[in-house]
Design a protein around this motif. Structure first.
Motif, PDB file in Angstrom:
ATOM      1  N   GLY A  51     -21.501 -16.927   1.095  1.00 51.06           N
ATOM      2  CA  GLY A  51     -20.411 -17.598   1.789  1.00 51.06           C
ATOM      3  C   GLY A  51     -20.290 -19.030   1.309  1.00 51.06           C
ATOM      4  O   GLY A  51     -20.982 -19.452   0.382  1.00 51.06           O
ATOM      5  N   GLY A  52     -19.380 -19.782   1.910  1.00 54.59           N
ATOM      6  CA  GLY A  52     -19.239 -21.189   1.565  1.00 54.59           C
ATOM      7  C   GLY A  52     -18.796 -21.424   0.137  1.00 54.59           C
ATOM      8  O   GLY A  52     -19.144 -22.420  -0.488  1.00 54.59           O
ATOM      9  N   ARG A  53     -17.986 -20.512  -0.378  1.00 55.60           N
ATOM     10  CA  ARG A  53     -17.555 -20.657  -1.771  1.00 55.60           C
ATOM     11  C   ARG A  53     -16.631 -21.838  -1.932  1.00 55.60           C
ATOM     12  O   ARG A  53     -16.666 -22.542  -2.938  1.00 55.60           O
ATOM     13  CB  ARG A  53     -16.854 -19.366  -2.233  1.00 55.60           C
ATOM     14  N   GLY A  54     -15.780 -22.058  -0.912  1.00 56.28           N
ATOM     15  CA  GLY A  54     -14.840 -23.177  -0.976  1.00 56.28           C
ATOM     16  C   GLY A  54     -15.578 -24.485  -1.201  1.00 56.28           C
ATOM     17  O   GLY A  54     -15.266 -25.244  -2.113  1.00 56.28           O
ATOM     18  N   ALA A  97      -0.199 -22.797   7.771  1.00 59.46           N
ATOM     19  CA  ALA A  97       0.151 -23.670   8.896  1.00 59.46           C
ATOM     20  C   ALA A  97      -1.032 -23.820   9.844  1.00 59.46           C
ATOM     21  O   ALA A  97      -1.164 -24.827  10.535  1.00 59.46           O
ATOM     22  CB  ALA A  97       1.352 -23.095   9.641  1.00 59.46           C
ATOM     23  N   HIS A  98      -1.889 -22.801   9.885  1.00 61.85           N
ATOM     24  CA  HIS A  98      -3.015 -22.832  10.814  1.00 61.85           C
ATOM     25  C   HIS A  98      -4.087 -21.860  10.332  1.00 61.85           C
ATOM     26  O   HIS A  98      -3.778 -20.840   9.722  1.00 61.85           O
ATOM     27  CB  HIS A  98      -2.543 -22.424  12.223  1.00 61.85           C
ATOM     28  N   GLU A  99      -5.373 -22.196  10.586  1.00 63.64           N
ATOM     29  CA  GLU A  99      -6.460 -21.296  10.208  1.00 63.64           C
ATOM     30  C   GLU A  99      -7.265 -20.905  11.451  1.00 63.64           C
ATOM     31  O   GLU A  99      -7.779 -21.768  12.151  1.00 63.64           O
ATOM     32  CB  GLU A  99      -7.417 -21.972   9.196  1.00 63.64           C
ATOM     33  N   ALA A 100      -7.363 -19.607  11.687  1.00 60.77           N
ATOM     34  CA  ALA A 100      -8.172 -19.104  12.804  1.00 60.77           C
ATOM     35  C   ALA A 100      -9.343 -18.296  12.255  1.00 60.77           C
ATOM     36  O   ALA A 100      -9.406 -18.014  11.051  1.00 60.77           O
ATOM     37  CB  ALA A 100      -7.317 -18.231  13.723  1.00 60.77           C
ATOM     38  N   TYR A 101     -10.267 -17.969  13.147  1.00 53.18           N
ATOM     39  CA  TYR A 101     -11.443 -17.168  12.770  1.00 53.18           C
ATOM     40  C   TYR A 101     -11.471 -15.891  13.593  1.00 53.18           C
ATOM     41  O   TYR A 101     -11.240 -15.928  14.810  1.00 53.18           O
ATOM     42  CB  TYR A 101     -12.720 -17.977  13.052  1.00 53.18           C
ATOM     43  N   LEU A 102     -11.742 -14.770  12.939  1.00 55.89           N
ATOM     44  CA  LEU A 102     -11.987 -13.505  13.654  1.00 55.89           C
ATOM     45  C   LEU A 102     -13.279 -12.902  13.137  1.00 55.89           C
ATOM     46  O   LEU A 102     -13.517 -12.888  11.928  1.00 55.89           O
ATOM     47  CB  LEU A 102     -10.878 -12.493  13.370  1.00 55.89           C
ATOM     48  N   GLY A 103     -14.089 -12.405  14.038  1.00 55.13           N
ATOM     49  CA  GLY A 103     -15.333 -11.787  13.591  1.00 55.13           C
ATOM     50  C   GLY A 103     -15.723 -10.639  14.493  1.00 55.13           C
ATOM     51  O   GLY A 103     -15.274 -10.537  15.637  1.00 55.13           O
ATOM     52  N   ALA A 104     -16.546  -9.746  13.943  1.00 51.48           N
ATOM     53  CA  ALA A 104     -17.122  -8.658  14.742  1.00 51.48           C
ATOM     54  C   ALA A 104     -18.549  -8.462  14.268  1.00 51.48           C
ATOM     55  O   ALA A 104     -18.791  -8.399  13.059  1.00 51.48           O
ATOM     56  CB  ALA A 104     -16.316  -7.377  14.554  1.00 51.48           C
ATOM     57  N   GLY A 122     -11.688 -21.597   9.466  1.00 47.38           N
ATOM     58  CA  GLY A 122     -11.774 -22.357   8.228  1.00 47.38           C
ATOM     59  C   GLY A 122     -13.212 -22.600   7.839  1.00 47.38           C
ATOM     60  O   GLY A 122     -14.131 -22.007   8.410  1.00 47.38           O
ATOM     61  N   ILE A 123     -13.397 -23.503   6.880  1.00 46.82           N
ATOM     62  CA  ILE A 123     -14.715 -23.606   6.259  1.00 46.82           C
ATOM     63  C   ILE A 123     -15.765 -24.256   7.148  1.00 46.82           C
ATOM     64  O   ILE A 123     -16.941 -24.254   6.809  1.00 46.82           O
ATOM     65  CB  ILE A 123     -14.640 -24.349   4.898  1.00 46.82           C
ATOM     66  N   ASP A 124     -15.372 -24.806   8.321  1.00 40.49           N
ATOM     67  CA  ASP A 124     -16.377 -25.430   9.182  1.00 40.49           C
ATOM     68  C   ASP A 124     -16.695 -24.622  10.435  1.00 40.49           C
ATOM     69  O   ASP A 124     -17.171 -25.168  11.427  1.00 40.49           O
ATOM     70  CB  ASP A 124     -15.938 -26.849   9.570  1.00 40.49           C
ATOM     71  N   ILE A 125     -16.481 -23.316  10.376  1.00 47.79           N
ATOM     72  CA  ILE A 125     -16.672 -22.492  11.569  1.00 47.79           C
ATOM     73  C   ILE A 125     -18.133 -22.533  12.059  1.00 47.79           C
ATOM     74  O   ILE A 125     -18.381 -22.473  13.266  1.00 47.79           O
ATOM     75  CB  ILE A 125     -16.208 -21.024  11.326  1.00 47.79           C
ATOM     76  N   GLU A 126     -19.093 -22.676  11.146  1.00 49.25           N
ATOM     77  CA  GLU A 126     -20.498 -22.741  11.571  1.00 49.25           C
ATOM     78  C   GLU A 126     -20.722 -23.947  12.487  1.00 49.25           C
ATOM     79  O   GLU A 126     -21.454 -23.859  13.458  1.00 49.25           O
ATOM     80  CB  GLU A 126     -21.450 -22.829  10.367  1.00 49.25           C
ATOM     81  N   GLU A 127     -20.081 -25.066  12.153  1.00 47.46           N
ATOM     82  CA  GLU A 127     -20.223 -26.259  13.002  1.00 47.46           C
ATOM     83  C   GLU A 127     -19.555 -26.063  14.358  1.00 47.46           C
ATOM     84  O   GLU A 127     -20.069 -26.522  15.376  1.00 47.46           O
ATOM     85  CB  GLU A 127     -19.634 -27.491  12.307  1.00 47.46           C
ATOM     86  N   LEU A 188     -21.270  -6.298  10.279  1.00 42.03           N
ATOM     87  CA  LEU A 188     -20.555  -7.564  10.456  1.00 42.03           C
ATOM     88  C   LEU A 188     -19.252  -7.554   9.656  1.00 42.03           C
ATOM     89  O   LEU A 188     -19.234  -7.072   8.526  1.00 42.03           O
ATOM     90  CB  LEU A 188     -21.439  -8.722   9.965  1.00 42.03           C
ATOM     91  N   ILE A 189     -18.201  -8.037  10.283  1.00 39.48           N
ATOM     92  CA  ILE A 189     -16.952  -8.281   9.549  1.00 39.48           C
ATOM     93  C   ILE A 189     -16.441  -9.654   9.968  1.00 39.48           C
ATOM     94  O   ILE A 189     -16.443  -9.990  11.152  1.00 39.48           O
ATOM     95  CB  ILE A 189     -15.850  -7.243   9.866  1.00 39.48           C
ATOM     96  N   GLU A 190     -16.036 -10.451   8.992  1.00 40.96           N
ATOM     97  CA  GLU A 190     -15.418 -11.734   9.326  1.00 40.96           C
ATOM     98  C   GLU A 190     -14.116 -11.903   8.547  1.00 40.96           C
ATOM     99  O   GLU A 190     -14.065 -11.601   7.356  1.00 40.96           O
ATOM    100  CB  GLU A 190     -16.352 -12.899   8.966  1.00 40.96           C
ATOM    101  N   ILE A 191     -13.108 -12.374   9.249  1.00 39.94           N
ATOM    102  CA  ILE A 191     -11.868 -12.794   8.599  1.00 39.94           C
ATOM    103  C   ILE A 191     -11.782 -14.287   8.851  1.00 39.94           C
ATOM    104  O   ILE A 191     -11.550 -14.721   9.978  1.00 39.94           O
ATOM    105  CB  ILE A 191     -10.631 -12.091   9.196  1.00 39.94           C
ATOM    106  N   ASN A 192     -12.037 -15.069   7.839  1.00 40.87           N
ATOM    107  CA  ASN A 192     -12.037 -16.522   8.024  1.00 40.87           C
ATOM    108  C   ASN A 192     -11.589 -17.215   6.745  1.00 40.87           C
ATOM    109  O   ASN A 192     -12.336 -17.297   5.803  1.00 40.87           O
ATOM    110  CB  ASN A 192     -13.431 -17.012   8.409  1.00 40.87           C
TER     111      ASN A 192
END
Ligand code: GDP
Ligand code: MN
Length: 379
Positions: A51-54, A97-104, A122-127, A188-192
């Protein structure tokens, strides 16, 4: 098992989640050609199991085919968290326009799948998760009934409060996400991020899926997605010879037969003040070759200062393990000091083999663990 983003995107697409197009390129020329085909600004994304490729420079936007070629060349030269980049995804760039996070995830404590959503994707979801966990909404799915429509709606409406149009799109996506989870056997699945286009449409522009290894035998189509060349070399070697190996952060290498004893051994290493370098289960019917592979894999980890064998011989024969240790130390130079505790089937024979080669063996687990930890600390 990890799969690549481009594969995860395809699985989500097959389940009806809106994912923009995209194709894989292995050379800068291929990236350039794809950009020409899309006739658009593109995003170029490293395909690696990390992860964290960006943040690592592995996600770049290009305005022209030439620029796409140049950026692809740069990204293909990167190593992200130890993984060399061998291919990139080229996709028409989205306007965001906006970035949301979805996970399972499969939540083991509640024995259910937990769905998560946050409007701070977005890229700071861990924080966000660490500092403001109340910004992550959750729904736990009862496996007896599956995801209920009202649960998906509730998450959608929390995510896009006051915007029914996006909330409804999100509810559909959340249901498809849960169905994907079940169908592919994901843990685990994440859309972020799940982005909002300026027009108000939602699109999944990044996808991460981990497959539960125990599902692979009954999902051959999913198992085919494995890309061994992109996996950590040690874990791949372990899997090929039938060992269960998980690298950890400590310096006491552990080589044990049976998952339960392996866990107990790691607990004892910690109890005596050490830190296990790995979980390694050589399994039941271990032959000497397996033991040799185990030692090779543990020794290849440069943080390992001492190796602890803890063998309870049942089906596993202690003499097989002893032979493996002797062969391995003849073949591999510079193994860290090895502490051996074994008891059970063919124990006497094992002790003879080991003593013949200059090793000593113990039968007491506490003593052996203490010694292995001591060797790691002073070594
Ligand atoms: P990750 O860093 O490995 O999670 O990779 P992502 O695919 O999530 O990309 C990281 C960030 O790059 C995203 O959060 C976006 O802000 C940005 N990004 C990715 N794709 C696009 C795109 O198509 N257009 C724009 N404008 N930004 C993008
Ligand atoms: Mn992402």
């Amino acid at each position: 098992m990890n799969i690549h983003e481009y594969q995860a995107r395809e699985l989500l697409r097959q389940h009806g989640i809106p994912v923009p197009p995209g194709e894989v390129a292995r050379t800068p020329k291929e990236a350039e050609a794809l950009t020409r085909k899309y006739e658009a600004r593109v995003v170029i994304k490293a395909q690696v199991h990390a992860g964290g490729r960006g943040k690592a420079g592995g996600v770049k936007l290009a305005d022209t085919p030439e620029e796409a070629g140049r950026l692809a060349e740069q990204i293909l030269a990167l190593q992200i968290k130890k993984f060399p980049v061998k291919m990139v995804l080229v996709a028409p760039a989205e306007e965001i326009a906006h970035e949301a996070y979805l996970g399972a995830i499969v939540d083991r404590s509640s024995g259910s799948v937990v769905l998560m959503a946050s409007s701070e994707g977005g890229i700071d979801i861990e924080e966000v998760a660490a500092n403001t966990p109340d910004k992550i909404f959750k729904e736990s799915v009862d496996p007896r009934y599956g995801l209920m429509a009202h649960q998906a709606s509730r998450l959608g409406f929390k995510l896009y409060a006051g915007d029914a149009n996006r909330a409804k799109q999100a509810a559909k996506i959340i249901q498809a996400l849960y169905q994907t989870m079940v169908d592919v056997g994901a843990s685990l699945i994440e859309i972020n991020p799940l982005i909002t286009r300026p027009s108000g449409e939602l699109r999944a522009i990044d996808a991460k899926i981990n497959i539960d290894d125990n599902e692979l035998f009954r999902k051959p189509e999913v198992a085919k997605l494995r890309d061994s060349s992109s996996e950590a070399a040690d874990e791949m070697e372990a899997r090929e010879v039938g060992l269960t190996y998980i690298k950890l952060e400590g310096n006491v290498g552990c080589c044990v037969n049976g998952a339960g004893l392996a866990m107990a051994t790691m607990d004892m290493v910690k109890y005596y003040g050490g830190e296990p370098a790995n979980f390694l289960d050589i399994g039941g019917s271990s032959n000497p070759e397996k033991v040799v592979s185990a030692i090779r894999i543990i020794t290849a980890d440069s943080s390992v200062r001492s190796i602890l064998f803890n063998i309870f011989g049942g089906i596993t024969r202690c003499d097989d393990v002893a032979n493996g240790i002797v062969i391995a130390t003849q073949q591999i130079d510079d193994t860290p000091p090895i502490t051996i505790r074994l008891t059970g089937t063919n124990e006497e024979e094992a002790v003879r083999i080991l003593e013949g080669a200059g090793f000593s063996a113990m039968t007491d687990m506490d003593e052996a663990v203490k010694k292995a930890v001591e060797l790691a600390t002073k070594g």
